[in-house]
Design a protein around this motif. Sequence first.
Motif, PDB file in Angstrom:
ATOM      1  N   UNK A 120      20.770  -5.047   1.564  1.00 11.14           N
ATOM      2  CA  UNK A 120      21.223  -4.346   2.773  1.00 11.14           C
ATOM      3  C   UNK A 120      21.325  -2.842   2.531  1.00 11.14           C
ATOM      4  N   UNK A 121      21.821  -2.451   1.379  1.00  8.85           N
ATOM      5  CA  UNK A 121      21.996  -1.027   1.079  1.00  8.85           C
ATOM      6  C   UNK A 121      20.653  -0.348   0.856  1.00  8.85           C
ATOM      7  N   UNK A 122      19.708  -1.056   0.231  1.00  5.27           N
ATOM      8  CA  UNK A 122      18.428  -0.434  -0.114  1.00  5.27           C
ATOM      9  C   UNK A 122      17.377  -0.511   0.985  1.00  5.27           C
ATOM     10  N   UNK A 123      17.579  -1.385   1.958  1.00  7.72           N
ATOM     11  CA  UNK A 123      16.561  -1.589   2.988  1.00  7.72           C
ATOM     12  C   UNK A 123      16.133  -0.317   3.715  1.00  7.72           C
ATOM     13  N   UNK A 124      17.046   0.612   4.040  1.00  7.19           N
ATOM     14  CA  UNK A 124      16.596   1.827   4.743  1.00  7.19           C
ATOM     15  C   UNK A 124      15.530   2.616   3.991  1.00  7.19           C
ATOM     16  N   UNK A 125      15.509   2.518   2.661  1.00  7.78           N
ATOM     17  CA  UNK A 125      14.518   3.269   1.880  1.00  7.78           C
ATOM     18  C   UNK A 125      13.115   2.708   2.046  1.00  7.78           C
ATOM     19  N   UNK A 475      10.823  -6.516  -0.577  1.00  4.95           N
ATOM     20  CA  UNK A 475      11.444  -5.438   0.174  1.00  4.95           C
ATOM     21  C   UNK A 475      10.500  -4.245   0.324  1.00  4.95           C
ATOM     22  N   UNK A 476       9.533  -4.120  -0.590  1.00  2.00           N
ATOM     23  CA  UNK A 476       8.652  -2.955  -0.577  1.00  2.00           C
ATOM     24  C   UNK A 476       7.259  -3.226  -0.026  1.00  2.00           C
ATOM     25  N   UNK A 477       7.117  -4.241   0.828  1.00  2.00           N
ATOM     26  CA  UNK A 477       5.764  -4.602   1.278  1.00  2.00           C
ATOM     27  C   UNK A 477       5.122  -3.485   2.094  1.00  2.00           C
ATOM     28  N   UNK A 478       5.886  -2.768   2.924  1.00  3.19           N
ATOM     29  CA  UNK A 478       5.299  -1.664   3.700  1.00  3.19           C
ATOM     30  C   UNK A 478       4.796  -0.566   2.774  1.00  3.19           C
ATOM     31  N   UNK A 479       5.581  -0.260   1.764  1.00  2.00           N
ATOM     32  CA  UNK A 479       5.190   0.747   0.785  1.00  2.00           C
ATOM     33  C   UNK A 479       3.863   0.367   0.137  1.00  2.00           C
ATOM     34  N   UNK A 480       3.767  -0.885  -0.316  1.00  4.09           N
ATOM     35  CA  UNK A 480       2.568  -1.347  -1.005  1.00  4.09           C
ATOM     36  C   UNK A 480       1.348  -1.317  -0.098  1.00  4.09           C
ATOM     37  N   UNK A 481       1.490  -1.782   1.138  1.00  7.75           N
ATOM     38  CA  UNK A 481       0.363  -1.833   2.067  1.00  7.75           C
ATOM     39  C   UNK A 481      -0.150  -0.435   2.386  1.00  7.75           C
TER      40      UNK A 481
END
Length: 543
Positions: A120-125, A475-481
Amino acid sequence: MITKLILSAAAGLLALCIGDFYRLFKAILHPFLSPLRNVPGPKTDGILLGNFKALTDPEPRVMYEEWFDRLFLLDPRAVAHVLRHPGEYPKPEIFRNSLKEMLGDGLLVVEGDAHRRERRIMSPAFGAPQIRELIGIFFDKSLQLRDIWLQETKSEKTLKKPLDTKHSLIEATRWLDKVTLDVIGLAGRFNYSFDALNPAGSLNELNQAVRDMMNSSQPSFLDLLHIIFPVTRIISSTKDRCVKNARRVMERVGRDLLADMKVTVQSSTVGSEGPSRKDVRSRDLLSLLVRANMANDVADGGRLTDEEVLAQIPTFLFAGHETTSAALAWTFYALSCNPTIQEKLRTELRACSEGDRPSMTALNNLAYLDAVVHETIRLYAPVSATVRDVSKDDIIPTGMEWVDKKGVRHSGISVVKGDAIIIPILAINRSKEIWGEDAYEFKPERWSNLPPSASAIPGIWGNSLSFLGGSRACIGYRFSVMEMKAIIYTLVRTFRFSLAADPADIQVRLPGITRPYLRNQIDKGPQLPLWVCPIEDERAAVA
């Protein structure tokens, strides 16, 4: 006194040994008591070996695909049930302990309330607005790699394709590792420069620590003994020593980065009361977490401790760039094996009106690029499977009825505490029952007309399980794509690729990330040799 100490140590060691053998005995006995004994399964190699040989086969695709229609827990509805109930189906303790030794108590390791709070805390990143801010850095590094490859193709030292001086041999996996490590250091996480792409530079200590951690992922026989008999951990393996040294560097550098970031945040805060949540503006995870932790209006439970923040550094440095690098390698493998698809993609990319640095919106509007990334992630999942334990008795619903060994029909599968469930990501992504008879083919066009059955796959992105699903999805799928799209966009616009090896010689190795290896050069690590040819700038040629 010395005698008592020796006796106490011996008694402690004996207790550990007894505990290990007791756990092993329970594990051996459990399958004979579990209701899963009535579920049809693959032929085993005997009572003692079971399916151990198949599970440890270096080529996992054959095993998963052959088992798919026989292991009914692979039913999409059953998989969805398991992924949506992480409390009842946690990661196995032995795997979490192994990850913890390498990465610490990061997001991949923690369970329950701790995982929910950290996520929850890291999701905004990792939200879309945050990734949009990082596109420029993705292209900075993509263009740097492009320029290096252009120089490689001009170099006299680079092996040339016979009878064609324009084609140069480039081992792609090495460079893709470097570019993704640079990206994750600067853009995604810690505002830290690895400078891995700099050919003239030398490895800094954190870069070297990450490399050492990557190279230690292949376990030895002693490492397997450590898993089965934890008491044997008193004897360190080569991997143990390598991981320990790498973790020591990561923790020391991480503490320095954390301390520096706290000073930076404090000095940039207006007023004496400290920052508030509205002041949390950052392009990387570390500074975002530090700013959020130091905010004066964050409720209890909304902060991570320094130790929790530090635990994310090796998690994302190692896990984040490894999987993206592997996915990129398979992308260029697939494009090299399919020149018509490669040319169709290149035509779309070169027609983009935003030049070398398109926006995130422009990248996402490139329909065929999007389809190529979707198809790569489906067909070449960087992680081929995941495992879950059963923490309490349950009935897992299935999408279709099945018949057990006694001829009884069921619409669900009974499991009991202590059972283990394998979710073979790669098999589900390649299932002919879901995707059709061409499921094993690299076919980006399928994404313009998906089969209805694909909608049942409970993945977080792209109707596949490659990023998993549920509350423990990547959690980082957008970053990776978006990182993949930027690198593919840059390189495919500039070069033509063809495989510099027989496709039959490219294989996957387990355990770990599913990277390409050369069949006769496994000991040299992952490799993808490509013939690379720069494309003349047609507009300049006309001029």
